[in-house]
Write a protein that holds these residues in place. Structure first.
Motif, mmCIF file in Angstrom:
data_model
loop_
_atom_site.group_PDB
_atom_site.id
_atom_site.type_symbol
_atom_site.label_atom_id
_atom_site.label_comp_id
_atom_site.label_asym_id
_atom_site.label_seq_id
_atom_site.Cartn_x
_atom_site.Cartn_y
_atom_site.Cartn_z
ATOM 1 N N VAL A 346 0.794 -1.371 0.152
ATOM 2 C CA VAL A 346 0.012 -0.196 0.042
ATOM 3 C C VAL A 346 0.763 1.121 0.046
ATOM 4 C CG1 VAL A 346 -1.608 1.290 1.287
ATOM 5 C CG2 VAL A 346 -2.037 -1.110 1.025
ATOM 6 N N SER A 347 1.807 1.259 1.042
ATOM 7 C CA SER A 347 2.843 2.575 0.894
ATOM 8 C C SER A 347 3.595 2.766 -0.226
ATOM 9 C CB SER A 347 3.661 2.332 2.314
ATOM 10 O OG SER A 347 4.592 1.260 2.073
ATOM 11 N N PHE A 350 1.204 3.990 -3.205
ATOM 12 C CA PHE A 350 0.687 5.400 -2.677
ATOM 13 C C PHE A 350 2.072 6.393 -3.106
ATOM 14 C CE2 PHE A 350 0.842 8.900 0.275
ATOM 15 C CZ PHE A 350 -0.485 9.393 0.087
ATOM 16 N N ALA A 351 3.115 6.080 -2.737
ATOM 17 C CA ALA A 351 4.336 6.849 -2.714
ATOM 18 C C ALA A 351 4.620 6.862 -4.343
ATOM 19 C CB ALA A 351 5.435 6.234 -2.213
ATOM 20 N N ILE A 353 2.369 6.791 -6.861
ATOM 21 C CA ILE A 353 1.420 7.564 -7.466
ATOM 22 C C ILE A 353 1.764 9.162 -7.125
ATOM 23 C CG2 ILE A 353 -0.981 8.103 -7.929
ATOM 24 C CD1 ILE A 353 -1.620 5.306 -7.345
ATOM 25 N N VAL A 354 2.008 9.282 -5.839
ATOM 26 C CA VAL A 354 2.568 10.624 -5.520
ATOM 27 C C VAL A 354 3.567 11.108 -6.204
ATOM 28 C CG1 VAL A 354 2.923 12.304 -3.646
ATOM 29 C CG2 VAL A 354 1.342 10.689 -3.589
#
Length: 369
Positions: A346-347, A350-351, A353-354
């Motif tokens: 998950v992390s 998320f990272a 995509i950011v």
């Protein structure tokens, strides 16, 4: 019947007397428990003189009956008196579930706790990154300590073994982009621009991004699970005991493998997506397969390829760093392995995509939009 708990309710001069007989143990009391709970009417005394054996459960039942009917317990043996004394003052009127705060208190509290924990998590990641840089510097000074076999093995697992699934996924994505793009562009009579759409979006964005997400789910989770299991079984502690650095032996090969293989996998994914788009172009648009491929070279700027290749190793570093970091944080029990593996995926996604959004703004400002 011998060996079973029994009872008898009789009326006496001072009121009803409940006489218990036989063994009142956890193994025998089940036969009469419900009947004793359903007794009605006032009971003056609970007589334990005929009880042959008693344990805490039997004493608890006697106490409950006496408490409900405000009865006096008589005829108790020494053992029964000790058990009754230990249970004196106890009540069964307890809440089954812990008290729960209202939602307007729980939600802010939960959010605040997560924000507070994020601070320690950020410090942990920075510390882990510092340890990684220190290990790389030490390996640069002492190249003989570098584990080339481990790196080759991780390159095989991260890169070579991932070619089939990444190729199939990218091929299908290329088909979807080309088919949906052709349908939408047909409304403006611009079906031929499907070549531009497929080429630019795959080489610049989707090829590398989808590859990073696949590597996070496939290799990043494997890093967390492998290292986490080793941490749980104290193999990592054993490595430190015999003078082997876990960072150099486990983390560095995995991170280098991800960083090295991500540009290759990203370019491979983009090529497979373009091939998928070329199939759709020939079937739906009547554009010959090789004409579609040659048009890609004309309509896709060179800097789009470089944008994807620059982002790829950064994404690989993020994915591998998340997997190894969460693996090293495992402690306690096997449930922590699954939790940390999930957190790593998950992390990492998320990272990625950011960072992709940040790269998009950055390259647009450079004029590579």
């Amino acid at each position: 019947m011998a060996g079973l708990a029994e009872y008898e309710l009789e009326q006496g001069q001072e009121g009803a007397v409940l006489t218990l007989s036989g063994p009142y143990l956890v193994s025998t009391i089940g036969e009469v428990d419900e009947e004793l709970r359903d007794l009605e009417g006032p009971i003056a005394k609970v007589d334990l003189a005929n009880v042959s054996e008693i344990d805490t459960v039997g004493a608890w039942v006697a106490c409950q009956i006496a408490g409900e009917h405000e009865a006096e317990i008589v005829g108790a043996s020494d053992r029964a008196k000790r058990l009754l004394g230990a249970l004196e003052g106890l009540s069964g009127d307890y809440d089954i579930a812990a008290p729960r705060a209202p939602v307007w208190e729980r939600v802010p509290e939960s959010v605040g706790e997560k924000v507070f924990n994020a601070r320690s998590g950020a410090i942990g990641v920075v510390s882990f990154l510092g340890a990684l840089i220190f290990s790389l510097a030490r390996l640069a000074r002492h190249p003989r300590n570098f584990r080339m076999v481990a790196l080759v093995r991780q390159v095989e697992l991260v890169g070579v073994s991932a070619l089939p699934i990444i190729g199939l996924m990218s091929f299908l994505i290329g088909i979807v982009i080309a088919q949906q793009g052709a349908v939408q562009l047909a409304a403006f009579g611009a079906e031929t621009l499907t070549v531009n759409l497929v080429g630019r979006i795959t080489l610049r964005e989707l090829g590398v991004l989808m590859t990073a997400i696949m590597v996070a789910g496939r290799s990043g989770s494997a890093f967390a699970a492998e290292i986490g299991t080793m941490k749980l079984t104290e193999e990592i502690d054993a490595m430190r005991t015999i003078g082997i650095s876990p960072m150099e032996a486990l983390v560095v090969p995995r991170i280098l493998a991800a960083v090295l293989m991500m540009p290759l996998l990203g370019f491979y994914a983009s090529c497979m997506a373009i091939i998928g788009g070329a199939f759709v172009g020939e079937i739906m648009l009547g554009i010959p397969f090789f004409t579609f491929l040659s048009r890609i070279q004309e309509v896709v700027p060179t800097y789009d390829v470089w944008v994807g290749m620059i982002k790829a190793p950064v994404f690989g570093l993020i994915v591998a760093l998340a997997g190894c970091y969460h693996g090293m944080q495992v402690k306690g029990n096997s449930e922590e392995v699954g939790l940390r593996t999930t957190m790593s995926v998950v992390s990492a996604i998320f990272a990625v995509i950011v960072l992709d959004a940040i790269f998009a703004v950055f390259f647009t400002e450079l004029g590579w939009g």
